[in-house]
Design an enzyme around this catalytic site. Structure first.
Site, PDB file in Angstrom:
ATOM      1  CG  ASP A  50      -2.203   0.814   0.984  1.00 47.31           C
ATOM      2  OD1 ASP A  50      -3.272   0.200   0.798  1.00 47.31           O
ATOM      3  OD2 ASP A  50      -2.131   2.063   0.960  1.00 47.31           O
ATOM      4  CG  ASP A  76       2.985   5.371  -6.038  1.00 49.85           C
ATOM      5  OD1 ASP A  76       2.051   4.883  -6.692  1.00 49.85           O
ATOM      6  OD2 ASP A  76       3.267   6.580  -6.039  1.00 49.85           O
ATOM      7  CB  VAL A  77       0.403   0.552  -8.181  1.00 46.58           C
ATOM      8  CG1 VAL A  77       0.166  -0.513  -7.136  1.00 46.58           C
ATOM      9  CG2 VAL A  77      -0.704   1.604  -8.178  1.00 46.58           C
ATOM     10  CE1 TYR A 168     -12.592   3.335  -9.803  1.00 48.02           C
ATOM     11  CE2 TYR A 168     -14.603   2.715 -10.958  1.00 48.02           C
ATOM     12  CZ  TYR A 168     -13.683   2.486  -9.949  1.00 48.02           C
ATOM     13  OH  TYR A 168     -13.855   1.423  -9.097  1.00 48.02           O
ATOM     14  CE  LYS A 172     -11.218   0.062 -11.158  1.00 43.84           C
ATOM     15  NZ  LYS A 172     -10.255  -0.735 -10.393  1.00 43.84           N
TER      16      LYS A 172
HETATM   17  N1  LIG Z   1     -15.778  -0.074  -3.157  1.00 43.02           N
HETATM   18  C1  LIG Z   1     -16.559  -0.292  -4.189  1.00 43.02           C
HETATM   19  O1  LIG Z   1     -17.780  -0.135  -4.126  1.00 43.02           O
HETATM   20  C2  LIG Z   1     -15.952  -0.766  -5.471  1.00 43.02           C
HETATM   21  C3  LIG Z   1     -16.803  -1.030  -6.559  1.00 43.02           C
HETATM   22  C4  LIG Z   1     -16.235  -1.463  -7.736  1.00 43.02           C
HETATM   23  C5  LIG Z   1     -14.864  -1.647  -7.828  1.00 43.02           C
HETATM   24  N2  LIG Z   1     -14.074  -1.365  -6.755  1.00 43.02           N
HETATM   25  C6  LIG Z   1     -12.639  -1.566  -6.899  1.00 43.02           C
HETATM   26  O2  LIG Z   1     -12.171  -2.348  -5.823  1.00 43.02           O
HETATM   27  C7  LIG Z   1     -10.822  -1.982  -5.515  1.00 43.02           C
HETATM   28  C8  LIG Z   1     -10.673  -1.627  -4.069  1.00 43.02           C
HETATM   29  O3  LIG Z   1     -11.552  -0.640  -3.680  1.00 43.02           O
HETATM   30  P1  LIG Z   1     -11.717  -0.271  -2.139  1.00 43.02           P
HETATM   31  O4  LIG Z   1     -13.096   0.093  -1.964  1.00 43.02           O
HETATM   32  O5  LIG Z   1     -11.058  -1.290  -1.288  1.00 43.02           O
HETATM   33  O6  LIG Z   1     -10.814   1.065  -2.066  1.00 43.02           O
HETATM   34  P2  LIG Z   1     -10.018   1.714  -0.849  1.00 43.02           P
HETATM   35  O7  LIG Z   1      -9.778   3.115  -1.222  1.00 43.02           O
HETATM   36  O8  LIG Z   1     -10.648   1.381   0.438  1.00 43.02           O
HETATM   37  O9  LIG Z   1      -8.612   0.990  -0.926  1.00 43.02           O
HETATM   38  C9  LIG Z   1      -7.676   1.322  -1.890  1.00 43.02           C
HETATM   39  C10 LIG Z   1      -6.296   1.257  -1.277  1.00 43.02           C
HETATM   40  O10 LIG Z   1      -5.372   1.522  -2.313  1.00 43.02           O
HETATM   41  C11 LIG Z   1      -4.330   2.293  -1.788  1.00 43.02           C
HETATM   42  N3  LIG Z   1      -3.717   3.026  -2.886  1.00 43.02           N
HETATM   43  C12 LIG Z   1      -4.222   4.097  -3.558  1.00 43.02           C
HETATM   44  N4  LIG Z   1      -3.347   4.506  -4.476  1.00 43.02           N
HETATM   45  C13 LIG Z   1      -2.279   3.685  -4.396  1.00 43.02           C
HETATM   46  C14 LIG Z   1      -1.055   3.610  -5.090  1.00 43.02           C
HETATM   47  N5  LIG Z   1      -0.735   4.490  -6.052  1.00 43.02           N
HETATM   48  N6  LIG Z   1      -0.182   2.630  -4.773  1.00 43.02           N
HETATM   49  C15 LIG Z   1      -0.479   1.756  -3.777  1.00 43.02           C
HETATM   50  N7  LIG Z   1      -1.617   1.780  -3.085  1.00 43.02           N
HETATM   51  C16 LIG Z   1      -2.510   2.736  -3.395  1.00 43.02           C
HETATM   52  C17 LIG Z   1      -4.975   3.193  -0.758  1.00 43.02           C
HETATM   53  O11 LIG Z   1      -4.026   3.661   0.202  1.00 43.02           O
HETATM   54  C18 LIG Z   1      -6.029   2.264  -0.152  1.00 43.02           C
HETATM   55  O12 LIG Z   1      -5.522   1.585   0.994  1.00 43.02           O
HETATM   56  C19 LIG Z   1     -10.479  -0.842  -6.462  1.00 43.02           C
HETATM   57  O13 LIG Z   1      -9.822  -1.382  -7.578  1.00 43.02           O
HETATM   58  C20 LIG Z   1     -11.825  -0.292  -6.845  1.00 43.02           C
HETATM   59  O14 LIG Z   1     -11.788   0.373  -8.078  1.00 43.02           O
HETATM   60  C21 LIG Z   1     -14.586  -0.927  -5.585  1.00 43.02           C
END
Ligand SMILES: NC(=O)c1ccc[n+]([C@@H]2O[C@H](COP(=O)([O-])OP(=O)(O)OC[C@H]3O[C@@H](n4cnc5c(N)ncnc54)[C@H](O)[C@@H]3O)[C@@H](O)[C@H]2O)c1
Length: 274
Positions: A50, A76-77, A168, A172
């Site tokens: 993370d 960082d990705v 976004y 995706k």
């Molecule tokens: N939550 C939803 O309803 C939902 C719906 C559809 C898809 N998604 C997808 O599911 C995945 C996770 O979503 P989530 O709800 O857990 O999000 P979240 O924001 O809770 O978690 C994302 C994490 O990624 C980390 N992060 C952000 N940028 C980063 C980077 N450059 N390098 C490393 N880490 C980084 C953040 O610190 C955070 O801990 C994502 O791909 C999101 O697009 C989520």
């Protein structure tokens, strides 16, 4: 933290996973954190990668609280060198990498293709699309060296439906195209690459809007109930396991059927409050 029932198995024993965006805070965890926890509870050793060291450490502490094995990897990705370092760290710690979960993403500020801010557009594409590419380039050679494994890319139903956050959505959709290319290029190496498409999940990322949004989320799916991050984690664990040994290049929507109907019939039904 309350874990789902029957979470502890040895189904993923011997696996070493790296989960990007695996950090979290408090009790209300996102998809990456629940996925890291579930994989660890099923016997995998997990690198929690993370941007935020603190968030990764929170997930690792939760895993260690039930005797699971996990390591904090700050990275960082969007930075290729950081992705390489993350993979090296997990291989150094656990001896191999077999399972890559590309979960990290940001929502960004939204906006249309015509009106959206270009800086924001680039940022979202950078994290959500290039991040998956950089991590694929870093991790796939290690998975190949381990004799094969599984890559799971977290997209969204936004990847197959217009949702109003153009950068976004476009990122995706491109992740799904990238998944197919990776699956084709690395299938003969014993590497499976699949995408999970979360629907409208009640999670920290999708929690804004209060009760009104929760009701919309329930009503948007055929089941009339709200999805949570564990629903996604179970799908990831399936793709991480040998139960999916003959499945690659596919897209699994975990969305209570949202994307298999249209808005009109859904207006007819009320939700089921769980
Ligand atoms: N939550 C939803 O309803 C939902 C719906 C559809 C898809 N998604 C997808 O599911 C995945 C996770 O979503 P989530 O709800 O857990 O999000 P979240 O924001 O809770 O978690 C994302 C994490 O990624 C980390 N992060 C952000 N940028 C980063 C980077 N450059 N390098 C490393 N880490 C980084 C953040 O610190 C955070 O801990 C994502 O791909 C999101 O697009 C989520």
């Amino acid at each position: 933290m309350d874990l789902p029932e029957n979470i502890h198995t040895t189904r993923l024993a011997g696996r070493v996973a790296l989960v990007t965006g695996g950090g979290g805070e408090g009790e209300f965890l996102g998809l990456g954190a629940t996925t890291a926890i579930l994989l660890a509870a099923q016997g995998a050793k997990v690198g929690v990668f993370d941007f935020s060291q603190e968030r990764a450490a929170h997930t690792v502490a939760l895993i260690e609280s039930f005797g699971g094995e996990a390591v904090v990897i700050e990275g960082d990705v969007t930075d290729p060198a950081s992705c390489v370092r993350g993979v090296e760290q997990v291989v150094k710690t656990y001896g191999a990498l077999t399972t890559m979960v590309n979960n990290a993403a940001i929502v960004g500020e939204g906006g249309t293709i015509v009106d959206g801010d270009l800086v924001n557009w680039s940022k979202v594409i950078d994290v959500n699309l290039y991040g998956v590419m950089h991590m694929s380039r870093a991790s796939i050679p290690a998975i190949r060296a381990a004799g094969g494994g599984s890559v799971i890319n977290i997209s969204s139903i936004a990847g197959i439906r217009a949702m109003g956050g153009s950068a976004y959505t476009v990122a995706k959709g491109a992740v799904q195209a990238m998944t197919r290319e990776l699956a084709l290029a690395h299938g003969r190496e014993g590497i499976r690459v699949n995408t999970v498409l979360p629907g409208h999940i009640y999670s920290p990322m999708g929690s804004s809007g209060g009760e009104e949004m929760r009701e919309l989320r329930r009503r948007s799916g055929m089941l009339g109930t709200e999805g949570n991050p564990w629903d996604i984690a179970w799908a990831v664990s399936f793709f991480a396991s040998d139960e999916s040994r003959w499945i690659t290049a596919t897209e699994l929507a975990v969305d209570a059927g949202t994307t298999q109907t249209t808005a009109m019939p859904m207006f007819k039904y009320t939700s089921v409050i769980e």
